[in-house]
Design a protein around this motif. Structure first.
Motif, PDB file in Angstrom:
ATOM      1  N   LEU A 182       0.833  -1.207   0.000  1.00  0.00           N
ATOM      2  CA  LEU A 182       0.000   0.000   0.000  1.00  0.00           C
ATOM      3  C   LEU A 182       0.867   1.257   0.000  1.00  0.00           C
ATOM      4  O   LEU A 182       0.562   2.233  -0.701  1.00  0.00           O
ATOM      5  CB  LEU A 182      -0.930  -0.012   1.210  1.00  0.00           C
ATOM      6  CG  LEU A 182      -1.950   1.120   1.315  1.00  0.00           C
ATOM      7  CD1 LEU A 182      -2.777   1.232   0.046  1.00  0.00           C
ATOM      8  CD2 LEU A 182      -2.852   0.915   2.529  1.00  0.00           C
ATOM      9  N   ALA A 183       1.969   1.226   0.746  1.00  0.00           N
ATOM     10  CA  ALA A 183       2.889   2.364   0.744  1.00  0.00           C
ATOM     11  C   ALA A 183       3.500   2.569  -0.642  1.00  0.00           C
ATOM     12  O   ALA A 183       3.655   3.707  -1.096  1.00  0.00           O
ATOM     13  CB  ALA A 183       3.984   2.148   1.789  1.00  0.00           C
ATOM     14  N   ASP A 184       3.840   1.469  -1.320  1.00  0.00           N
ATOM     15  CA  ASP A 184       4.354   1.561  -2.691  1.00  0.00           C
ATOM     16  C   ASP A 184       3.363   2.271  -3.605  1.00  0.00           C
ATOM     17  O   ASP A 184       3.737   3.143  -4.393  1.00  0.00           O
ATOM     18  CB  ASP A 184       4.616   0.153  -3.255  1.00  0.00           C
ATOM     19  CG  ASP A 184       6.030  -0.319  -2.983  1.00  0.00           C
ATOM     20  OD1 ASP A 184       6.876   0.507  -2.601  1.00  0.00           O
ATOM     21  OD2 ASP A 184       6.290  -1.518  -3.145  1.00  0.00           O
ATOM     22  N   TYR A 185       2.107   1.891  -3.503  1.00  0.00           N
ATOM     23  CA  TYR A 185       1.090   2.478  -4.373  1.00  0.00           C
ATOM     24  C   TYR A 185       0.912   3.966  -4.081  1.00  0.00           C
ATOM     25  O   TYR A 185       0.740   4.777  -5.006  1.00  0.00           O
ATOM     26  CB  TYR A 185      -0.241   1.752  -4.205  1.00  0.00           C
ATOM     27  CG  TYR A 185      -1.307   2.245  -5.154  1.00  0.00           C
ATOM     28  CD1 TYR A 185      -1.296   1.873  -6.493  1.00  0.00           C
ATOM     29  CD2 TYR A 185      -2.320   3.093  -4.708  1.00  0.00           C
ATOM     30  CE1 TYR A 185      -2.264   2.336  -7.369  1.00  0.00           C
ATOM     31  CE2 TYR A 185      -3.291   3.565  -5.578  1.00  0.00           C
ATOM     32  CZ  TYR A 185      -3.260   3.175  -6.907  1.00  0.00           C
ATOM     33  OH  TYR A 185      -4.214   3.638  -7.774  1.00  0.00           O
ATOM     34  N   ILE A 186       0.972   4.329  -2.817  1.00  0.00           N
ATOM     35  CA  ILE A 186       0.825   5.741  -2.449  1.00  0.00           C
ATOM     36  C   ILE A 186       1.973   6.563  -3.018  1.00  0.00           C
ATOM     37  O   ILE A 186       1.778   7.674  -3.536  1.00  0.00           O
ATOM     38  CB  ILE A 186       0.746   5.871  -0.920  1.00  0.00           C
ATOM     39  CG1 ILE A 186      -0.585   5.291  -0.429  1.00  0.00           C
ATOM     40  CG2 ILE A 186       0.904   7.319  -0.475  1.00  0.00           C
ATOM     41  CD1 ILE A 186      -0.658   5.091   1.055  1.00  0.00           C
ATOM     42  N   LEU A 187       3.191   6.018  -2.960  1.00  0.00           N
ATOM     43  CA  LEU A 187       4.336   6.730  -3.526  1.00  0.00           C
ATOM     44  C   LEU A 187       4.248   6.790  -5.045  1.00  0.00           C
ATOM     45  O   LEU A 187       4.644   7.787  -5.662  1.00  0.00           O
ATOM     46  CB  LEU A 187       5.638   6.053  -3.101  1.00  0.00           C
ATOM     47  CG  LEU A 187       5.984   6.165  -1.618  1.00  0.00           C
ATOM     48  CD1 LEU A 187       7.231   5.363  -1.294  1.00  0.00           C
ATOM     49  CD2 LEU A 187       6.164   7.622  -1.208  1.00  0.00           C
ATOM     50  N   LEU A 368      -0.999  -4.817  -9.969  1.00  0.00           N
ATOM     51  CA  LEU A 368       0.216  -4.677  -9.177  1.00  0.00           C
ATOM     52  C   LEU A 368       1.455  -4.540 -10.055  1.00  0.00           C
ATOM     53  O   LEU A 368       2.513  -5.107  -9.771  1.00  0.00           O
ATOM     54  CB  LEU A 368       0.380  -5.885  -8.247  1.00  0.00           C
ATOM     55  CG  LEU A 368      -0.782  -6.132  -7.288  1.00  0.00           C
ATOM     56  CD1 LEU A 368      -0.441  -7.231  -6.317  1.00  0.00           C
ATOM     57  CD2 LEU A 368      -1.149  -4.855  -6.536  1.00  0.00           C
ATOM     58  N   ASP A 369       1.340  -3.783 -11.134  1.00  0.00           N
ATOM     59  CA  ASP A 369       2.474  -3.580 -12.025  1.00  0.00           C
ATOM     60  C   ASP A 369       3.148  -2.229 -11.802  1.00  0.00           C
ATOM     61  O   ASP A 369       3.942  -1.778 -12.618  1.00  0.00           O
ATOM     62  CB  ASP A 369       2.044  -3.709 -13.483  1.00  0.00           C
ATOM     63  CG  ASP A 369       0.908  -2.756 -13.849  1.00  0.00           C
ATOM     64  OD1 ASP A 369       0.421  -2.057 -12.945  1.00  0.00           O
ATOM     65  OD2 ASP A 369       0.516  -2.721 -15.033  1.00  0.00           O
ATOM     66  N   PHE A 370       2.835  -1.573 -10.667  1.00  0.00           N
ATOM     67  CA  PHE A 370       3.456  -0.289 -10.391  1.00  0.00           C
ATOM     68  C   PHE A 370       4.825  -0.495  -9.740  1.00  0.00           C
ATOM     69  O   PHE A 370       5.161  -1.580  -9.271  1.00  0.00           O
ATOM     70  CB  PHE A 370       2.558   0.583  -9.501  1.00  0.00           C
ATOM     71  CG  PHE A 370       2.023  -0.108  -8.277  1.00  0.00           C
ATOM     72  CD1 PHE A 370       2.760  -0.133  -7.102  1.00  0.00           C
ATOM     73  CD2 PHE A 370       0.779  -0.737  -8.309  1.00  0.00           C
ATOM     74  CE1 PHE A 370       2.268  -0.765  -5.974  1.00  0.00           C
ATOM     75  CE2 PHE A 370       0.286  -1.369  -7.183  1.00  0.00           C
ATOM     76  CZ  PHE A 370       1.026  -1.384  -6.019  1.00  0.00           C
ATOM     77  N   CYS A 371       5.601   0.573  -9.711  1.00  0.00           N
ATOM     78  CA  CYS A 371       6.988   0.503  -9.244  1.00  0.00           C
ATOM     79  C   CYS A 371       7.058   0.093  -7.773  1.00  0.00           C
ATOM     80  O   CYS A 371       6.134   0.328  -6.990  1.00  0.00           O
ATOM     81  CB  CYS A 371       7.675   1.858  -9.408  1.00  0.00           C
ATOM     82  SG  CYS A 371       7.724   2.468 -11.104  1.00  0.00           S
TER      83      CYS A 371
END
Length: 382
Positions: A182-187, A368-371
Motif C-alpha cells: 500500500l505504501a508503494d502504491y501511495i508513492l 500490481l504492475d506499479f513501481c
C-alpha cells in the motif's frame, strides 16, 4: 460412531501460540536491535527499512529509483560477459574437455571444482534475500546504531519499532507485507494523495501512515490498545524528518471497530477532540487499511465501520484495501483454502451491491504492475 467422528471434524478448533511475520527478516536492514520491553513484557525491536527514494528526490522531482533483482545485477556490459565471468567459463570448458578422469584424486574420489563466485553474484544474492538475525541491545545504544547511521542517510530509511512474534490479538505490533504494498502504491500515485486528509484503519506500527505522511496533509493513524498506539506514536516521532519537507502530519488516534462512536473521553489516551472529528468528517477523502482481514468477525466490524464513517463524510472518498492471501490446509475442506480472503471478498461484494438509497460503492481492482519503492519481497499472494 463414524457419523459422530465426522460431525466432530466438521468444525475443528485450532489454537496457535504465536504468529510471525517474516517481512523484517528479508532485505530491509542488516541488524534488528532490541531496544526495550513493552508494557506487556514483549521485546521490541528497531528495524531500518530501506527506501529507494529520498525526500530530496520527491521535492526536486527527480526520477524515482526502482528496485531491480536477479540477473540484472550480474556483471555484464550489453550482452557481453565481463572478463571475470568469461575467465570462469573458460576454466569450466577446459575441465570438461579433459574428461571426468581429470577430476579424480589419487584414491579415485571425485573432486568437484566449483566456479568462484564473483562479487556481482554476491551482490545479487544479498538484494534478493539478506537473511539477518536479531541483535539484543543491552548497553551502548548510541554505539550500536553508529554503523547504520553511517550506511544510510536520514531520507532513505524508515525506522520502525515492532515486535517479532505475538499472539493473534497482537499482530498489529508486527510489520506486514501488505503495508509495504500500500505504501508503494501511495508513492507511485503520490500526486493523487498530495495534500489529502487520510484515515488509516488498523494502522498497527504506523509504517503506511508514515509513508503517506510524506505526501498527504494530515493522516489519522488509528488502532486499539494503548501499548500498540504508543508504539505507533513512537514510530511517527522516529520518522518525523521524512514528513517535514512536505509539511505532512500523522496523528495517532484510537478507533475501535466494535464501537459506534469515536472515543472522546479527555481522560483516555489517544482520544479524539471535537475539532479533530470535525476535521476528519469535513476533509477526509482517502481511507486505507492494510493486512487487517485475517479474522471474519473483525472483517465484518471493519466494513460496518467503513459504512458508518463514509455516511458521515462531507465529500465522497476512495478506500484503498491491501492484503496478503494466506493459504492454509483445513480438515473441514480437506484442501488448501484461503477462508479469510474468501470472507473478505464476499463482504466486499455485499458492500458493492448495497442499495440503501444513501450511498453507492464501486469496487475496482488495482493491477500490481506499479513501481516498487521499498525493499521487501512483493510475492504473488499480495
Amino acid at each position: 460412531m463414524v457419523d459422530l467422528a465426522e460431525k466432530e471434524m466438521d468444525n475443528p478448533t485450532f489454537r496457535s501460540d504465536t504468529v510471525l511475520s517474516d517481512v523484517h527478516l528479508h532485505c530491509p536492514s542488516k541488524r534488528h536491535l532490541m531496544v526495550r520491553l513493552n508494557a506487556v513484557g514483549q521485546p521490541v525491536f528497531l528495524s531500518y527499512f530501506k527506501l529507494l527514494w529520498s525526500t530530496e528526490d520527491l521535492a526536486s522531482g527527480k526520477h524515482v529509483r526502482e528496485i531491480t533483482t536477479g540477473r540484472e545485477h550480474q556483471c555484464r556490459s550489453g550482452d557481453k560477459l565481463c572478463d571475470k565471468d568469461r575467465s570462469n567459463i573458460k576454466k569450466e570448458e577446459e575441465l570438461n574437455s579433459e574428461g571426468v578422469e581429470a577430476l579424480l584424486d589419487d584414491d579415485g574420489d571425485l573432486e568437484v571444482v566449483r566456479r568462484p563466485r564473483s562479487a556481482s553474484d554476491l551482490e545479487a544474492e544479498d538484494l534478493l534475500r539478506d537473511v539477518v538475525c536479531p541483535v539484543i541491545l543491552m548497553k551502548g545504544k548510541e554505539d550500536a546504531f553508529e554503523d547504520e547511521d553511517q550506511e544510510c542517510t536520514c531520507s532513505d530509511v524508515v525506522k520502525i519499532e515492532h515486535t517479532m512474534a505475538t499472539p493473534l490479538e497482537d499482530v498489529g505490533k508486527q510489520v506486514w507485507r501488505a503495508a509495504f504494498l500500500l505504501a508503494d502504491y501511495i508513492l507511485f500515485k503520490r500526486d493523487t494523495f498530495r495534500c489529502c486528509s487520510v484515515l488509516e484503519l488498523g494502522g498497527g506500527t504506523g509504517i503506511t501512515s508514515i509513508i503517506t505522511g510524506t505526501v498527504a496533509k494530515t493522516v489519522y493513524s488509528t488502532d486499539v490498545g494503548e501499548d500498540l498506539l504508543a508504539m505507533c506514536e513512537q514510530n511517527v516521532a522516529l520518522n518525523k524528518h521524512l514528513m517535514e519537507p512536505g509539511g505532512g502530519e500523522v496523528k495517532v488516534k484510537e478507533l475501535d471497530w466494535l464501537k459506534d462512536e469515536f472515543c472522546t473521553d479527555p481522560e483516555a489516551p489517544y482520544s479524539w477532540s471535537e475539532e479533530e472529528i470535525a476535521d476528519l468528517l469535513d476533509h477526509c477523502s482517502v481511507i486505507m487499511a492494510a493486512d487487517v482481514f485475517y479474522d471474519d468477525d473483525l472483517t465484518d466490524a471493519l466494513f460496518r465501520t467503513l459504512y458508518r464513517i463514509t455516511h458521515k463524510l462531507r465529500h465522497s472518498c476512495t478506500v484503498y484495501l491491501a492484503l496478503e492471501k494466506r493459504l492454509n490446509f483445513t480438515l473441514r475442506h480437506m484442501d488448501v483454502t484461503c477462508e479469510a480472503y474468501s470472507h473478505f471478498r464476499n463482504t466486499l461484494n455485499d458492500l458493492e451491491n448495497l442499495q440503501d438509497g444513501k450511498m453507492k460503492y464501486t469496487v475496482e481492482p488495482i493491477k500490481l504492475d506499479f513501481c516498487q519503492f521499498l525493499v521487501y519481497e512483493r510475492i504473488e499472494q499480495l
